[in-house]
Design an enzyme around this catalytic site. Structure first.
Site, PDB file in Angstrom:
ATOM      1  N   LEU A  42     108.373-107.596  11.552  1.00 61.23           N
ATOM      2  CA  LEU A  42     109.225-106.656  10.839  1.00 61.23           C
ATOM      3  C   LEU A  42     109.381-107.029   9.374  1.00 61.23           C
ATOM      4  O   LEU A  42     109.498-108.203   9.011  1.00 61.23           O
ATOM      5  CB  LEU A  42     110.608-106.594  11.495  1.00 61.23           C
ATOM      6  CG  LEU A  42     110.655-106.192  12.973  1.00 61.23           C
ATOM      7  CD1 LEU A  42     112.102-106.085  13.446  1.00 61.23           C
ATOM      8  CD2 LEU A  42     109.910-104.883  13.226  1.00 61.23           C
ATOM      9  N   GLY A  45     110.190-102.322   5.293  1.00 62.30           N
ATOM     10  CA  GLY A  45     109.836-100.956   5.683  1.00 62.30           C
ATOM     11  C   GLY A  45     110.357-100.607   7.058  1.00 62.30           C
ATOM     12  O   GLY A  45     110.895 -99.514   7.279  1.00 62.30           O
ATOM     13  N   HIS A  46     110.217-101.542   8.002  1.00 60.48           N
ATOM     14  CA  HIS A  46     110.763-101.309   9.342  1.00 60.48           C
ATOM     15  C   HIS A  46     112.284-101.190   9.294  1.00 60.48           C
ATOM     16  O   HIS A  46     112.876-100.336   9.973  1.00 60.48           O
ATOM     17  CB  HIS A  46     110.397-102.461  10.276  1.00 60.48           C
ATOM     18  CG  HIS A  46     108.929-102.602  10.535  1.00 60.48           C
ATOM     19  ND1 HIS A  46     108.193-103.672  10.078  1.00 60.48           N
ATOM     20  CD2 HIS A  46     108.064-101.803  11.200  1.00 60.48           C
ATOM     21  CE1 HIS A  46     106.944-103.539  10.472  1.00 60.48           C
ATOM     22  NE2 HIS A  46     106.827-102.412  11.136  1.00 60.48           N
ATOM     23  N   GLN A  70      95.519 -99.675  20.909  1.00 65.72           N
ATOM     24  CA  GLN A  70      95.281 -99.256  19.530  1.00 65.72           C
ATOM     25  C   GLN A  70      94.176-100.061  18.859  1.00 65.72           C
ATOM     26  O   GLN A  70      93.813 -99.766  17.714  1.00 65.72           O
ATOM     27  CB  GLN A  70      96.565 -99.403  18.702  1.00 65.72           C
ATOM     28  CG  GLN A  70      97.667 -98.449  19.102  1.00 65.72           C
ATOM     29  CD  GLN A  70      98.981 -98.713  18.403  1.00 65.72           C
ATOM     30  OE1 GLN A  70     100.042 -98.564  18.979  1.00 65.72           O
ATOM     31  NE2 GLN A  70      98.928 -99.108  17.135  1.00 65.72           N
ATOM     32  N   ARG A 216     100.139-106.243   7.756  1.00 65.35           N
ATOM     33  CA  ARG A 216      98.834-106.836   7.460  1.00 65.35           C
ATOM     34  C   ARG A 216      98.744-107.389   6.038  1.00 65.35           C
ATOM     35  O   ARG A 216      97.757-108.049   5.705  1.00 65.35           O
ATOM     36  CB  ARG A 216      97.719-105.812   7.700  1.00 65.35           C
ATOM     37  CG  ARG A 216      97.463-105.530   9.180  1.00 65.35           C
ATOM     38  CD  ARG A 216      96.240-104.647   9.388  1.00 65.35           C
ATOM     39  NE  ARG A 216      95.844-104.579  10.779  1.00 65.35           N
ATOM     40  CZ  ARG A 216      96.223-103.640  11.632  1.00 65.35           C
ATOM     41  NH1 ARG A 216      97.037-102.677  11.221  1.00 65.35           N
ATOM     42  NH2 ARG A 216      95.805-103.645  12.890  1.00 65.35           N
TER      43      ARG A 216
END
Length: 313
Positions: A42, A45-46, A70, A216
């Site tokens: 996290l 943004g989360h 995914q 990432r």
């Protein structure tokens, strides 16, 4: 921490049964339920997505699950950041920041951390032709843009989000604009399958130099990190052209490409697409707007970003 945790702390749940018991308790208290699906690691943004959920819901379920469906066999499933202890700490800090509110209005927060076997009782292979069980596909939208290079991705997203919707039964589900195609796919899925919930798309959270926050980003070297914001600068240049009356595809894409190439980014694609079906467009529609987006690589790390022109979610 179990499901008896106090409202000002974070409840950690591991099974479908535990989630359903917790959400039933919240509904009995008259609270609406918000869902924020994540793969963990996290960042701010989360936390923005969680704040948006808190504005709309009295109880929030944050799921943390690195979804194997995914990932293709050659992708980064094994090395994807897993920082559960830090994630829970950030959620606890989020709860502490809510404490100045009246206790009756403070959102209850639970984090759902299932195992792979909990979410995929039949097991899950990264080889699509070896997968067994039930999967969900949103045809058309899933094949566009990211679907060209990651044909497995949105099948995995649609499947895991469908599972989460059935488990949590939220009133609202919050996703980030950074994954704009994902938002379009899931909005269509909710409409097509008649899920009784609203999909909320929150604006992209960015670092001080404009780079979209992403789990990432931790893969980037200092040198790569210094060059990565060039794509955003190019999109800002394109947005400036659009606001000054330029609507044509070539000019807008050239603005992005110019900044990206100047910084030596390895561009995978740049797109100007319709918000309705993600098909490529020749110009920004005065009625519907367009999505400016793209993907690029920094070494082995693949990044994406986008900007909305002439419309909002």
């Amino acid at each position: 921490m179990d499901d008896t945790a106090a409202d000002n702390s974070v409840t950690v749940l591991h099974t479908v049964k535990q989630v359903r018991a917790w959400t039933a308790k919240q509904r009995a208290l008259g609270k609406t339920i918000g869902l924020v699906p994540t793969m963990g690691a996290l960042h701010a943004g989360h936390l923005r997505l969680i704040r948006v959920a808190a504005e709309k819901s009295g109880a929030i379920v944050v799921s943390i699950f690195v979804n194997p469906a995914q990932f293709a066999p050659h992708e980064d499933l094994d090395k994807y950041p897993r920082t559960l202890a830090d994630d829970i700490s950030k959620l606890e800090q989020f709860q502490l920041r809510q404490q100045p509110q009246p206790s009756s209005s403070m959102p209850s927060v639970a984090v759902f951390v299932p195992t792979v076997s909990e979410m995929y009782p039949r097991g899950i292979s990264l080889q699509r032709d070896q997968q067994r069980g039930t999967f969900v596909e949103v045809l058309g939208l899933s094949e566009m843009l990211e679907g060209g290079t990651r044909p497995h991705f949105f099948r995995g997203v649609a499947t895991i989000v469908t599972k989460l919707f059935h488990i949590v039964m939220p009133d609202h589900a919050v996703f980030g604009q950074k994954d704009v195609q994902q938002s379009c796919v899931l909005r269509a899925m909710v409409q097509d399958l008649h899920f009784p919930l609203s999909v909320v798309v929150a604006p992209t959270e960015r670092d001080h130099d404009g780079l979209a926050l992403s789990s990432r980003n931790v893969y980037l070297s200092d040198e790569q990190r210094s060059r990565a914001p060039a794509f955003y600068r190019g999109m800002c240049r394109a947005r400036e052209l659009y606001h000054n009356g330029t609507t044509g595809r070539e000019a807008l894409l050239a603005a992005v490409r110019g900044e990206a190439e100047k910084a030596g980014l390895d561009i995978e694609y740049i797109s100007l697409s319709s918000p309705d079906d993600l098909s490529e467009v020749a110009e920004v529609s005065t009625e519907r707007g367009a999505i400016l987006s793209g993907a690029w690589r920094m070494g082995s790390t693949r990044l994406i970003d986008n900007m909305l022109l002439g419309f909002e979610f």
